[in-house]
Design a protein around this motif. Structure first.
Motif, short mmCIF file in Angstrom:
data_model
loop_
_atom_site.label_atom_id
_atom_site.label_comp_id
_atom_site.label_asym_id
_atom_site.label_seq_id
_atom_site.Cartn_x
_atom_site.Cartn_y
_atom_site.Cartn_z
N GLU A 294 34.19 48.27 52.95
CA GLU A 294 34.94 47.12 53.46
C GLU A 294 35.54 46.27 52.34
O GLU A 294 36.37 45.40 52.61
CB GLU A 294 34.03 46.25 54.32
CG GLU A 294 33.58 46.92 55.61
CD GLU A 294 34.72 47.16 56.58
OE1 GLU A 294 35.73 46.44 56.51
OE2 GLU A 294 34.59 48.08 57.41
N VAL A 295 35.12 46.48 51.10
CA VAL A 295 35.66 45.69 49.99
C VAL A 295 37.16 45.97 49.87
O VAL A 295 37.59 47.11 49.75
CB VAL A 295 34.95 46.01 48.67
CG1 VAL A 295 35.63 45.29 47.50
CG2 VAL A 295 33.48 45.63 48.74
N GLY A 296 37.96 44.91 49.93
CA GLY A 296 39.41 45.04 49.84
C GLY A 296 40.10 45.22 51.17
O GLY A 296 41.33 45.09 51.25
N LYS A 297 39.35 45.48 52.22
CA LYS A 297 39.95 45.66 53.54
C LYS A 297 40.14 44.28 54.21
O LYS A 297 39.79 43.25 53.68
CB LYS A 297 39.05 46.53 54.42
CG LYS A 297 38.76 47.90 53.85
CD LYS A 297 40.00 48.78 53.84
CE LYS A 297 39.74 50.14 53.20
NZ LYS A 297 38.69 50.93 53.90
N GLY B 24 30.64 38.65 56.70
CA GLY B 24 30.08 39.55 57.71
C GLY B 24 30.24 41.01 57.36
O GLY B 24 29.52 41.86 57.89
N LYS B 25 31.15 41.31 56.44
CA LYS B 25 31.40 42.70 56.05
C LYS B 25 31.11 42.95 54.56
O LYS B 25 30.49 43.94 54.20
CB LYS B 25 32.85 43.08 56.37
CG LYS B 25 33.16 43.06 57.86
CD LYS B 25 34.59 43.45 58.14
CE LYS B 25 34.87 43.45 59.65
NZ LYS B 25 36.27 43.84 59.97
N VAL B 26 31.55 42.03 53.72
CA VAL B 26 31.31 42.14 52.28
C VAL B 26 30.29 41.11 51.82
O VAL B 26 29.42 41.39 50.99
CB VAL B 26 32.62 41.99 51.49
CG1 VAL B 26 32.38 42.02 49.99
CG2 VAL B 26 33.61 43.10 51.89
N SER C 101 39.21 34.96 49.99
CA SER C 101 38.95 36.36 50.37
C SER C 101 37.81 36.50 51.37
O SER C 101 37.71 37.51 52.06
CB SER C 101 38.65 37.20 49.13
OG SER C 101 37.39 36.88 48.56
N VAL C 102 36.92 35.49 51.48
CA VAL C 102 35.79 35.61 52.40
C VAL C 102 36.14 35.17 53.82
O VAL C 102 35.36 35.38 54.75
CB VAL C 102 34.56 34.82 51.91
CG1 VAL C 102 34.20 35.21 50.48
CG2 VAL C 102 34.76 33.31 52.02
N ILE C 103 37.30 34.53 54.01
CA ILE C 103 37.67 34.02 55.33
C ILE C 103 37.84 35.21 56.28
O ILE C 103 38.68 36.07 56.06
CB ILE C 103 38.96 33.19 55.25
CG1 ILE C 103 38.75 31.97 54.34
CG2 ILE C 103 39.40 32.75 56.64
CD1 ILE C 103 40.02 31.17 54.07
#
Length: 558
Positions: free
Chosen positions: A301-304, A508-510, A529-531
């Motif tokens: 999920e990193v970058g998605k 929730g993903k990263v 990026s965390v939003i």
């Protein structure tokens, strides 16, 4: 200043809005120590002596200067394969040194949706409200008074509603535009930053009489060590047998290493934070293996989950410029008119008939997101100057005879991605915005353009103001009756990024709901990026509040 130590309690990678806000607040929450406890590593330089960075009239130059990363974006098949670029800050203050300084929080329902999505009420609007207030020093005019429930008046940033800015900055078309929107059935909302933003709201900005407020200047960084021109190669880890890896510090290009005794906090921004994670071994194993990077934590999920707001500009010919905008009018003689954006209002709105989205929605999550009561699906702006050929296809002279408008899809469901092109941190990340990919996005963009057209062409005030839309050669004018195909053609050929990216290290993903990177200890990401949801706002206000919120958790070890 240069660092005098190689060991700190906290190392913050990135000296932008999030990094400096976090560093400043954290330095106040920590007990005084014998040495510097917080180190900020910033890849760029200090832009605070650069005139065009500080001036509202230098906005365009700032975006193309040495204080910006100018990043290529992958050609987008949904925008006719067009190539494009995005600019983000490269320097102390980050994008706070090159952005347009608009200040919008977004609607309450967006934050409440965020909180529900990640299962943590800390991200609800009401729980974030104290952190919004902590950031602000709202400048109010004599007629508006103070609203201490929704706003702060002692924060670091002067937050300036258009009507309270320069005393003589009163645009000649203000009342005309206000009346046209009222005739179109849109309510006037004097405060769009109180959680209920829909309606025609006052433009609110951070320009103070034409001067930019740099985070590096307005925030107290006296207890923070800052090192400029420091490009991070990777985050380093200790990997005890049978236990989660622990972040131990940051290594710069060239090999210099700084040790973090407590935490490393990544604040490098929406495009570069996922890049640093991948370079450090946190990402999709297939991507890391391709570039010879050892896997520390596998996470595809990193970058998605990259989202942004797609905008389309329009140019309008005025019927009687001599009544307000022609040369010789106050607009071109009073310097105060150039101390911020040439506009009065932003219109935020829901679709008139959101039920029409139903057959276009692709999954249950998009349905829950798009059909929320109180959502802002689109944004419209009127500018008292033409925007130019790049954004509208029209090269109209700035002589008072034309105005322009922007129509924006806010409730986007198109998701792109950021990845790396090599293991070299000095190679820019690969960016695929994937704009305009879903049927719902295309519908919202069309309706936003039709809404603007209806204000100018279907109201008595609008018809008295403009004679027609000036269109690029070969393109139909947009009206409420223009076909979907014709409007889609305009969007594909002229849609552009409004520079509101978010989501590439999605909560929730990263990261978890306290911004801690999943699968490791001692590492957080704290920036846009965390939003995890497409916020219907110009996101810097959200990023300031986010950093203020997380600073307390970091100080308390939460």
């Amino acid at each position: 200043m240069s660092s005098s130590s190689s060991s700190y309690d906290y190392i913050i990678v990135g000296g932008g809005v999030a990094g400096l806000t976090l560093a400043s607040r954290l330095s106040k929450l920590l007990p005084p120590g014998d040495s510097k406890q917080i180190l900020v590593l910033e890849a760029g330089k200090d832009p605070s002596k650069t005139d065009f960075i500080l001036s509202a009239t230098g906005y365009a130059l700032a975006r193309e200067s040495e204080h910006a990363y100018i990043l290529d974006v992958t050609p987008n098949p949904h925008l006719n394969g067009r190539k494009s670029q995005v600019s983000v800050g490269k320097g102390l203050s980050g994008s706070g040194a090159i952005n347009g300084s608009a200040w919008t929080r977004g609607p309450k329902v967006d934050y409440d949706y965020w909180a529900k999505l990640v299962g943590d009420d800390a991200w609800s609007y009401d729980k974030l409200l104290p952190f919004f207030r902590k950031t602000e020093q709202v400048i109010h005019d004599a007629n508006s008074g103070r609203d201490h429930v929704h706003h702060g008046y002692d924060g670091s940033l002067k937050v300036v509603p258009m009507r309270a800015n320069h005393p003589s900055r009163h645009y000649p078309l203000r009342e005309t535009i206000l009346q046209a929107w009222k005739e179109a059935g849109v309510k006037y909302n004097p405060d769009g930053n109180n959680g209920d933003q829909n309606g025609l709201t006052e433009m609110v900005e951070l320009w103070v009489q034409g001067q930019r407020q740099l985070p590096s200047q307005v925030l107290d960084l006296s207890r923070v060590e800052i090192r400029e021109s420091s490009i991070v190669q990777r985050i380093t880890f200790d990997s005890p047998a049978g236990a989660e890896p622990v972040a131990t510090g940051a290594e710069l290009v060239g090999g210099e290493h700084f040790t973090a005794n407590k935490e490393v906090i990544l604040c490098a921004g929406v495009y570069h934070s996922p890049q640093v994670l991948m370079l450090s071994g946190i990402g999709d194993p297939s991507t890391l293996d391709k570039h010879g990077i050892p896997v520390v934590v596998p996470n595809a999920e990193v970058g998605k989950n990259l989202v942004d707001h797609l905008a389309v500009g329009m140019t309008w010919k005025l019927k009687h410029p001599e009544k307000g905008l022609a040369f010789g009018s106050p607009l071109f003689n009073d310097p105060s008119y150039f101390t911020g954006w040439p506009m009065d209002f932003i219109e935020f709105g829901a679709l008139d008939e959101p039920v029409k989205l139903e057959p276009l929605i692709e999954n249950a999550q998009d349905r829950a997101f798009l059909l929320r009561p109180g959502a802002s699906h689109m944004e419209s702006v009127t500018l008292y100057v033409p925007m130019g050929e790049r954004l509208t296809g029209i090269d109209a002279a700035i002589d008072g005879s034309h105005i322009s408008s922007i129509a924006v899809c806010l409730a986007t469901t198109s998701k792109g991605a950021v990845t790396i092109q090599s293991a070299n941190p000095e190679d820019p990340p690969l960016i695929d915005t994937n704009f305009n990919a879903t049927k719902t996005d295309r519908y919202i963009s069309r309706e936003a353009l039709r809404k603007v057209a209806s204000v100018y062409l279907d109201t008595e005030t609008g018809k008295s103001l403009v004679s027609h839309e000036v269109t690029p050669e070969g393109y139909a004018a947009i009206t409420t009756d223009t076909s979907d195909d014709e409007i889609d053609k305009r969007i594909r050929d002229f849609g552009y990024s409004l520079d509101h990216p978010m989501g590439t290290c999605s909560m929730g993903k990263v990261v978890d709901s306290h911004c801690r990177v999943k699968g490791v200890k001692g590492l957080r990401v704290v920036d846009g990026s965390v939003i995890p949801v497409p916020m219907a706002c110009h996101i810097q206000a959200t990023v300031y509040a986010l950093a203020e919120r997380v600073a307390e958790w970091v100080a308390n070890g939460e």
